[in-house]
Write an enzyme that holds these catalytic residues in place. Structure first.
Site, PDB file in Angstrom:
ATOM      1  N   LYS A  58      -8.839   2.679   3.313  1.00 36.64           N
ATOM      2  CA  LYS A  58      -9.913   1.681   3.252  1.00 36.64           C
ATOM      3  C   LYS A  58      -9.408   0.318   3.709  1.00 36.64           C
ATOM      4  CE  LYS A  58     -12.431   4.126  -0.335  1.00 36.64           C
ATOM      5  NZ  LYS A  58     -12.785   4.177  -1.760  1.00 36.64           N
ATOM      6  N   HIS A 108      -3.564   5.074 -14.513  1.00 31.82           N
ATOM      7  CA  HIS A 108      -4.179   6.323 -14.967  1.00 31.82           C
ATOM      8  C   HIS A 108      -4.747   6.171 -16.371  1.00 31.82           C
ATOM      9  CE1 HIS A 108      -0.496   7.307 -12.645  1.00 31.82           C
ATOM     10  NE2 HIS A 108      -1.243   8.204 -12.068  1.00 31.82           N
TER      11      HIS A 108
END
Length: 132
Positions: A58, A108
Site C-alpha cells: 500500500k 498482535h
C-alpha cells in the site's frame, strides 16, 4: 521529503482455517524460506508478516499484483524487531518513488495482527511508474 505509509489488519483465523490441501502452497507463495524458518509455523507471526507485506504494498501505491509477495520480505532484526528487505520489482518501485528509508511495525492480539509501514525519501518527482 517524500512520505508514504500503509496499514493492514489481518484476522489470524484466516490462516488457521486455510484448506489443508492448499495451505503449504499458499505459505510458500506468500512467504520467503527465511520468513517461514523464522516463524516456525507460528500463525500469529505469519499473520503479522502478511499484514506487513500488505502495508508495504500500500505504501508503494500498487498493492500485490504489480509486485509479488516474496519481493517484500520481513526479517527479524538483532533485537527481534521487524526489518524490511525489498527485492525485484518492489525495490525498483521504491527507488522510482525515491523511498530509501523504511520502518515497519507489527502488533498482535489473540485474534488480529496489524502492521504499519512508513517510507521516507528525498523530495522530487518520482519517475513514471507502470501501474501508477
Amino acid at each position: 521529503m517524500t512520505l508514504r505509509c500503509g496499514i493492514d489488519l489481518v484476522e489470524i483465523r484466516r490462516l488457521e482455517h486455510l484448506d489443508p490441501q492448499i495451505r503449504q502452497r499458499f505459505l510458500h507463495r506468500v512467504f520467503t524460506p527465511q520468513e517461514l524458518d523464522d516463524a516456525q509455523e507460528d500463525l500469529m507471526v505469519l499473520a503479522g508478516r502478511f499484514a506487513a507485506k500488505e502495508a508495504v504494498a500500500k505504501a508503494l501505491g500498487c498493492g500485490i499484483g504489480p509486485i509479488s509477495w516474496q519481493e517484500i520480505e520481513v526479517q527479524r532484526g538483532p533485537e527481534g524487531q521487524p526489518l524490511l528487505r525489498l527485492h525485484g520489482r518492489a525495490a525498483e518501485r521504491a527507488a522510482a518513488l525515491n523511498l530509501c528509508e523504511w520502518s515497519i511495525s507489527i502488533t498482535h492480539t489473540r485474534d488480529l495482527a496489524m502492521a504499519m509501514a512508513v517510507a521516507l525519501g528525498p523530495s522530487g518527482s518520482p519517475s513514471d511508474l507502470p501501474g501508477a
